[in-house]
Scaffold this motif. Structure first.
Motif, mmCIF file in Angstrom:
data_model
loop_
_atom_site.group_PDB
_atom_site.id
_atom_site.type_symbol
_atom_site.label_atom_id
_atom_site.label_comp_id
_atom_site.label_asym_id
_atom_site.label_seq_id
_atom_site.Cartn_x
_atom_site.Cartn_y
_atom_site.Cartn_z
ATOM 1 N N THR A 16 -4.292 4.687 0.775
ATOM 2 C CA THR A 16 -4.612 3.899 1.962
ATOM 3 C C THR A 16 -6.106 3.637 2.030
ATOM 4 O O THR A 16 -6.896 4.584 2.012
ATOM 5 N N LYS A 250 4.865 3.018 12.629
ATOM 6 C CA LYS A 250 5.565 3.135 11.350
ATOM 7 C C LYS A 250 6.917 2.412 11.379
ATOM 8 O O LYS A 250 7.254 1.660 10.459
ATOM 9 N N LYS A 253 6.418 -1.379 11.442
ATOM 10 C CA LYS A 253 6.028 -1.923 10.138
ATOM 11 C C LYS A 253 7.246 -2.091 9.229
ATOM 12 O O LYS A 253 7.357 -3.063 8.478
ATOM 13 N N GLN A 254 8.160 -1.100 9.305
ATOM 14 C CA GLN A 254 9.347 -1.176 8.445
ATOM 15 C C GLN A 254 10.328 -2.245 8.917
ATOM 16 O O GLN A 254 11.041 -2.846 8.134
ATOM 17 N N LYS A 295 -3.870 3.239 9.897
ATOM 18 C CA LYS A 295 -3.553 2.280 8.833
ATOM 19 C C LYS A 295 -2.375 2.778 7.987
ATOM 20 O O LYS A 295 -1.462 2.028 7.653
ATOM 21 N N ARG A 296 -2.420 4.068 7.634
ATOM 22 C CA ARG A 296 -1.353 4.657 6.820
ATOM 23 C C ARG A 296 0.008 4.524 7.505
ATOM 24 O O ARG A 296 1.028 4.250 6.869
ATOM 25 N N ALA A 297 0.006 4.671 8.828
ATOM 26 C CA ALA A 297 1.259 4.555 9.582
ATOM 27 C C ALA A 297 1.829 3.147 9.474
ATOM 28 O O ALA A 297 3.034 2.943 9.606
ATOM 29 N N GLY A 298 0.967 2.144 9.238
ATOM 30 C CA GLY A 298 1.484 0.786 9.055
ATOM 31 C C GLY A 298 0.730 -0.306 9.787
ATOM 32 O O GLY A 298 1.139 -1.473 9.755
ATOM 33 N N ASP A 300 -1.690 -3.183 10.304
ATOM 34 C CA ASP A 300 -2.454 -4.109 9.472
ATOM 35 C C ASP A 300 -3.840 -4.313 10.074
ATOM 36 O O ASP A 300 -4.821 -4.472 9.362
#
Ligand code: PBG
Length: 316
Positions: A16, A250, A253-254, A295-298, A300
């Motif tokens: 990330t 998260k 994002k998915q 950011k890692r969680a999703g 942008d």
């Protein structure tokens, strides 16, 4: 542990990367000249008059931060928040000047009534209930007036059902098909907004915002709201606050195929600032950890009051 044995290998496999391109810096603009007024619970964040705001944006520009989010601080409050859509309103004037000087910067304006209404609420009450049609009409007027002066995106933060649809319709009718909507879609009734409300003097004078903002114990309600927001035409959806809601980021994002913005809000910011002052944290390290986690969680995009510091650190 061989993949962690030195900085070089750690960087090679880092999953990330926080980038300056992901950052959006919020600002509070107020009437007057040469004003830079501190806010007690909000270290290093100020009420800025337009001249000083332009100086700040010059810095933002030099740091390559691509976008800013503007909030108006108004002493002129009334029952319906009419100053918020006034042609001579503070945000309208600021947007015009910013666009003249910095046409390239992505200019986002907050669209809400709470900073302009004497009762501090985001919607218009009729007795004990919100008059949704009237509220949507006023929110659309604000969005239109910001677009008139050159906003690139409007960001409705009132959490009123149908706010995206209402605003999209009015913008399109007036030829502003190219103005985007960054919707505060999953905005929780949170305890992390304290410094912001001090800044706008927008603490509700009666009750709270639980009638319209989301209950922090609920995931499904947040997903439903984001789904509606996208259906109504939101270009970017937002989750707010960020840090206590990484799970929501998260899942969003998915599940969704629009860009996701996360708002690292005022209380999250001040907690880190005051904690660093007391040497509980190393300020730089904790901020980079928190924003990388978001950011890692999703996320942008990250809306953060730390944007300037982060941009400087990422440059080195
Ligand atoms: C409300 C609004 C809020 C924030 C932005 N717009 C919260 C609220 O008062 O409910 C919070 C931003 C922050 O805390 O940084 N229209």
């Amino acid at each position: 542990m061989l993949l962690r044995k030195n900085e070089t290998i750690r960087k090679m496999i880092s999953e990330t990367q926080l980038k300056v391109e992901n950052l959006i810096m919020p600002f509070f603009v107020t009437e007057g000249i040469n004003i830079k007024k501190p806010i007690k619970c909000f270290p290093k964040i100020f009420h800025l008059s337009i001249d000083n705001l332009l100086k700040e944006i010059e810095e933002i520009d030099k740091l390559n931060i691509p976008a800013i989010l503007i909030f108006g601080v108004s002493g002129k409050k009334d029952k319906i928040g009419s100053y918020s859509w006034s042609k001579s309103g503070i945000v309208q004037k600021a947007v015009k000047e910013i666009k003249l000087r910095f046409p390239e910067i992505i200019l986002i304006t907050d669209v809400c009534l709470c900073g302009y209404k004497s009762d501090g609420h985001c919607g218009i009450f009729n007795g004990s209930e919100i008059d949704i049609n009237l509220t949507l009409k006023y929110l659309s007027k604000i969005a239109l007036s910001h677009s008139d002066y050159g906003a690139d995106f409007v960001a409705p933060s009132a959490m009123m059902a149908g706010q995206v649809k209402a605003i999209r319709n009015v913008l399109n009718k007036n030829g502003f098909n190219n103005v985007g909507i960054l919707d505060y879609s999953a905005k929780f009734a949170s305890n992390f907004y304290g410094p912001f409300r001090e800044s706008l003097n927008s603490n509700p004078k009666f009750g709270d915002r639980k009638m319209y903002q989301l209950d922090y114990s609920n995931t499904n309600a947040a997903l439903k709201r984001m789904e509606e927001s996208i259906k109504e035409g939101a270009d970017i959806i937002m989750i707010k606050p960020a840090l206590a809601y990484l799970d929501i980021i998260k899942i969003a994002k998915q599940k969704f195929n629009v860009p996701i913005a996360a708002y690292n809000v005022s209380g999250e910011y001040s907690m880190v600032k005051f904690g660093s002052e007391k040497h509980i944290f190393n300020e730089k390290n904790i901020i980079l950890e928190i924003l990388t986690a978001i950011k890692r969680a999703g996320a942008d995009l990250i809306i953060t009051y730390h944007a300037k510091d982060v941009a400087r650190w990422l440059k080195k």
